[in-house]
Scaffold this active site. Structure first.
Site, PDB file in Angstrom:
ATOM      1  N   CYS A 166       0.830  -1.211   0.000  1.00 38.40           N
ATOM      2  CA  CYS A 166       0.000   0.000   0.000  1.00 38.40           C
ATOM      3  C   CYS A 166       0.858   1.251   0.000  1.00 38.40           C
ATOM      4  CB  CYS A 166      -0.951  -0.001   1.192  1.00 38.40           C
ATOM      5  SG  CYS A 166      -0.133  -0.244   2.781  1.00 38.40           S
TER       6      CYS A 166
ATOM      7  N   HIS B  94      -1.094   0.981   7.565  1.00 36.72           N
ATOM      8  CA  HIS B  94      -1.634   0.978   6.207  1.00 36.72           C
ATOM      9  C   HIS B  94      -1.553   2.390   5.648  1.00 36.72           C
ATOM     10  CE1 HIS B  94      -4.107  -0.190   2.823  1.00 36.72           C
ATOM     11  NE2 HIS B  94      -4.995   0.752   3.102  1.00 36.72           N
TER      12      HIS B  94
END
Length: 996
Positions: free
Chosen positions: A454, A827
């Site tokens: 990510c 994330h």
């Protein structure tokens, strides 16, 4: 006597009169009586019991039978013979079409009087055969309950040997066809009681003969795994499973999941129907069997089955939390389904619309069950927030619903996620990406996460949304001898023209991978961005140029043209320059060094540092949408790092700086407070994320991006161990160091240094301070004296000749957010918008501002949220408030685009000219063909998947139509099955919605 009794029963006398006469007949029957008279009375009582049209008549028949069985046993045994019973069981009793429903009750009543007779064994043998025949005929629940009652009271009649196994299997098939046709609560309770009697008989048989259990379970699985077109098996089968000893569970599940004769479709059908059993109100251990089978399927890597079943059933399971009677089991199954479904957010996101209503319903219920379930549900939700961060717009209503409930700490969350995952090998689930039926409604394309990538996806999307950079990359010529830039061009082209909802950046990842990064581990997106830009720059710098033809404006001097043509694309787009000056505080000698940068790394001031109001820090100023007017008298300028400290040295130019500013939009007449720092941005974080322990620094006073830039540009005192070696003094001296921007980049990249090393814990901690982000930012850029006059002549800035500084305006275009409390985990996702020039190049000579253009640029450009494969519409409000709602989601890397008409006007005009001449970038032939082929391949894949999925999904069992609780919940909040105050309250409507 039989005639008298019949006449009395059939008469029209009141029942109390009849009862008196019947009593006399019954008393007379206790006396000795000849055989013929006994037979007549037994025939009459049998007729009354089996064909009586009223309960009163059947009660009289029963009383007479009991009297004759007790007082005339020989005659009764002779009457109650095998031939008579066989006739009753096979032919029934009464006229055709009106056969009696009480034959089994009659036999059970009579058996008690012949148990010790010589004919008893013959009768038992007959019944063992006949009850097996009966269950093979699939009797109704009521008749099955009567058989069970008979066999429970007289176990001698239970079939034995192979017939016993067959009997159990056929009885299970009967249960599989049970249906409750009534919605009345009394009828439902009667149905449940009947099912309990039947399953209770199985339990007794299994206790006495354990060898019958496994064949019975095999038959059960055959029923629930059947994919033939037929009626859906009844959920009453759940009552069978509860009596299977738990010690057999492991062996049974292992055999099932390793049986090659069971197809995936059959297995999926079976587990789907078992999950429906969570609605059965009287079952025990059903949730344990469901979870055990799900775990067994995970153990043999049947992930496709688990995914299909979870996505098709999780909403149904969730809806059962409304009902206290099944809540505990449903919550157990829900917890496992969610905590194990860790490869994708799909399952959790299916529940998001329903969570607030369920939470409200449980709060209204105000019971111990509801309170406990709320706490467990909140824990589950926070686990999902932790696992699938990056969806602030979707999670906001859910977070609001559960904000008053306890938050689990990170260790607890990691424990729950760790112990329930389908597999510890993430690559085993790599092919099971979230299913995206079509391209996002935004028209943008997502990037597939290839295992903690990510950090790369968010950077690529931010670079892609930098439209000037994207157009330049897409316009690059073929055969440019720059392999990494070529791969980026291909990736951008697919993001622009692919029909896929998301594409895989695998090729680019392998080409741009920093060699020190650990595969599969989370990385620092800022570190990756620096490495990527440096690689691209070095490739072009060594002669592999791909951006050769940037048409320059005719107004551009030869020197300027040479300056821009000799820059690499990375330098043109992201390169700026900074002058670092160090002044010796003894001799006042100043040494300076100019260096290039592609990003500014902004540290956080120490907690005791107050950036606002410090005379050594450039003040933040929030003003309306107009250009900055320099003061007429330069001596009035303040804020230069050294002006207020010491008098300027001889020969030093008086260079009054301009402040770092944010552009806001004020009401007319509202004065701007130059020290207020009220940037357009977020509020302070509502509450520190205390649940995440000491690794997360609790937010202090909210800061702004201009605060951090001012701190970066403010003078630094070099003393003690950091003394400066002055060449003039030839010794270490106290000094002051200051940085000044001398060339603003076209795209300004700001990295907020949120990660610092904690020597006490020996770990990197994250600074969770809330930083407000201005949508428009003004930076002071130092201009050489010879350039100042040209800038003013061109009318691009209102800086006076000789002022030294000029204002450069930047518009926010991307924000990369890090969700988590550590650089090694968490994330990344990003907010982006496409900033384009809205101020015409042909501005009036007087440089009159165009506030409408500013406002349009700031607020009318659409924001997007990029989170791996998911792309959605968003807003600057969401960008601003994300940390307020999610304290561990903090802005990390910011992209600003310079407005035209400032320092880089030659580049702006060149880009604008290129845009006018070429329009949309035209891709070379090979790239266009590759995209076209892939789009055709994608359509073919979609067609094939649709066919396969249709065949696969058709095998999934549909819940019985009477289970309407969640369906009603979607359409009618006031219905008994919804999240209304009455839901789960025990009313007949809600009860029926639960079970049937």
């Amino acid at each position: 006597m039989d005639k008298i009794l019949e006449a009395v029963v059939m008469s029209s006398y009141p029942n109390n009169v009849k009862q008196g006469l019947v009593r006399r007949v019954i008393e007379a029957a206790k006396q000795p009586m000849d055989s013929e008279q006994c037979w007549s009375m037994l025939e009459l009582s049998t007729k009354l019991y089996l064909t009586g049209d009223t309960k009163y008549k059947r009660e009289i028949g029963k009383e007479v039978l009991e009297v004759y069985g007790h007082y005339h046993p020989e005659e009764f045994e002779e009457f109650f013979n095998v031939r008579f019973l066989l006739s009753l069981l096979q032919e029934g009793y009464g006229p055709l079409g009106k056969r009696s429903h009480y034959v089994l009750d009659y036999i059970q009543l009579g058996l008690q009087f012949v148990l010790e007779s010589p004919s008893a064994n013959s009768i038992f043998s007959l019944l063992r055969i006949e009850v097996l025949r009966k269950v093979c005929e699939r009797p109704s629940p009521k008749q099955c309950a009567k058989i069970s009652k008979l066999l429970t009271q007289h176990p001698q009649c239970v079939p034995t040997g192979k017939h016993q196994v067959l009997f159990c299997q056929q009885l299970i098939r009967c249960i599989g066809q049970f249906q409750c046709v009534s919605e009345g609560e009394e009828d439902i309770m009667e149905f449940l009681e009947q099912v309990n009697k039947v399953s209770g008989l199985l339990q007794r048989i299994w206790r006495a003969q354990t060898s019958a259990i496994l064949p019975s379970l095999k038959e059960l699985f055959t029923i629930i795994s059947s994919t033939e077109e037929q009626e859906v098996p009844s959920n009453a089968l759940a009552s069978v499973v509860q009596f299977v000893p738990l010690e057999l569970m492991d062996g049974v599940i292992r055999n099932l999941t390793n049986d090659d004769s069971i197809t995936d479709v059959q297995m999926m059908t079976a587990i789907g129907r078992m999950i429906d059993w969570v609605s059965w109100p009287l079952g025990k251990n059903i949730d344990k069997w469901i979870i055990a089978l799900l775990k067994g399927l995970a153990a043999v890597k049947k992930f496709s089955i688990l995914i299909e079943v979870t996505l098709s059933k999780i909403e149904k399971v969730f809806s059962k939390l409304l009902y206290p009677i099944v809540r505990e089991g449903a919550l157990s199954v829900l917890q496992y389904m969610l905590l194990s479904f860790q490869h994708s957010h799909e399952a959790f996101h299916l529940l998001l619309p329903h969570i607030p209503r369920l939470v409200a319903s449980l709060k209204k219920e105000d019971s111990n069950s509801a309170t406990s379930s709320l706490e467990q549900l909140a824990e589950l939700i926070h686990c999902m927030f932790f696992r699938f961060s990056g969806f602030p717009d979707l999670y906001e209503p859910v977070l609001e619903a559960v904000k008053a409930l306890p938050i689990p700490n990170e260790d607890r969350i990691k424990h729950l996620l760790g112990q329930n995952a389908w597999t510890s090998q993430k690559n085993e689930l790599a092919c099971f990406y979230p299913r995206l039926a079509s391209k996002s409604e935004t028209g943008k394309i997502g990037l597939i996460n290839l295992g903690n990538t990510c950090y790369m996806n968010s950077i690529i999307q931010s670079l892609f949304m930098a439209s000037d950079f994207r157009h330049s990359v897409l316009n690059l010529t073929e055969g440019n001898s720059q392999p990494l830039m070529t791969k980026l061009q291909w990736l951008f082209a697919f993001l622009e023209h692919s029909q896929r909802p998301a594409i895989s950046p695998e090729s680019f990842l392998s080409a741009s991978w920093p060699p020190w990064f650990t595969p599969g581990a989370q990385q620092d997106c800022s570190e990756y961005l620096k490495y990527l830009l440096d690689r691209l720059h070095e490739e072009e710098k060594t002669g592999k140029r791909i951006y050769q033809k940037l048409k320059e404006s005719s107004l551009m001097s030869q020197a300027v043209e040479h300056h821009y043509l000799n820059k690499t694309l990375i330098e043109k787009m992201f390169g700026g320059k900074m002058m670092t000056k160090i002044r010796c505080l003894k001799c006042l000698n100043v040494s300076s060094r100019e260096e290039a940068f592609t990003d500014l790394s902004l540290a956080f001031p120490p907690p005791d540092t107050h950036t606002r109001g410090s005379t050594s820090v450039l003040p933040v100023e929030e003003i309306g949408p107009q250009f900055i007017e320099p003061p007429e008298n330069p001596s009035q300028l303040t804020g230069s790092p050294w002006i207020q400290r010491k008098a300027p040295m001889a020969g030093d130019p008086a260079v009054p700086p301009m402040p770092v500013e944010t552009l806001g939009f004020q009401e007319p007449g509202e004065a701007a407070d130059p020290l207020s720092g009220n940037a357009v941005g977020v509020d302070a974080a509502k509450d520190p994320l205390s649940a995440f322990g000491e690794e997360a620094c609790a937010p202090k006073d909210s800061r702004s991006v201009p605060d951090l830039i001012n701190y970066f540009l403010s003078p630094e005192r070099l003393t003690a161990e950091n003394k400066y070696h002055c060449e003039k003094c030839a010794s270490l001296q106290d000094a002051e160091k200051v940085a000044e921007l001398t060339e603003g980049p076209h795209y300004l990249i700001l990295t907020l240094l949120r990660f610092s090393f904690n020597p006490r814990t020996m770990k990197r901690k994250k600074i969770l301070d809330n930083v407000s982000i201005p949508v428009v930012l003004k930076l002071p850029v130092l201009v050489a004296p010879e350039k100042t006059e040209e800038v003013c002549r061109r009318g691009k800035d209102r800086a006076a000749p000789g002022s030294g500084f000029m204002s450069v305006v930047y518009d926010l275009c991307s924000v990369v957010v890090h969700s988590g409390i550590s650089s090694e985990s968490g994330h990344y996702y990003c907010y982006s918008r496409e900033c384009t020039d809205t101020i015409p190049h042909g501005q009036p000579q007087d440089g009159a501002p165009k506030p409408a253009s500013d406002k349009q640029l700031d607020f009318e450009i659409q924001w997007y949220l990029f989170n791996d494969t998911r792309v959605s519409f968003s807003s600057f409000e969401s960008v601003s408030n994300v940390t307020s709602f999610f304290p561990k989601d903090t802005a990390y890397v910011l992209f600003y685009r310079q407005r035209p008409g400032r320092q880089s006007c030659p580049l702006h005009e060149a880009l604008a000219e290129a845009g006018r001449l070429h329009g949309e970038p035209s891709l070379h032939k090979d790239l266009m063909e590759a995209i076209s082929k892939d789009n055709i391949l994608y359509l073919q894949e979609q067609e094939k998947e649709a066919r396969n999925r249709a065949a696969y999904i058709s095998a999934l069992p549909k819940s019985p139509l009477w289970w309407r609780d969640f369906d009603r919940d979607k359409d009618d909040d006031s219905s008994s099955g919804g999240c209304s105050p009455a839901a789960g309250g025990g009313g007949s409507g809600s009860f029926h919605g639960l079970v049937f």
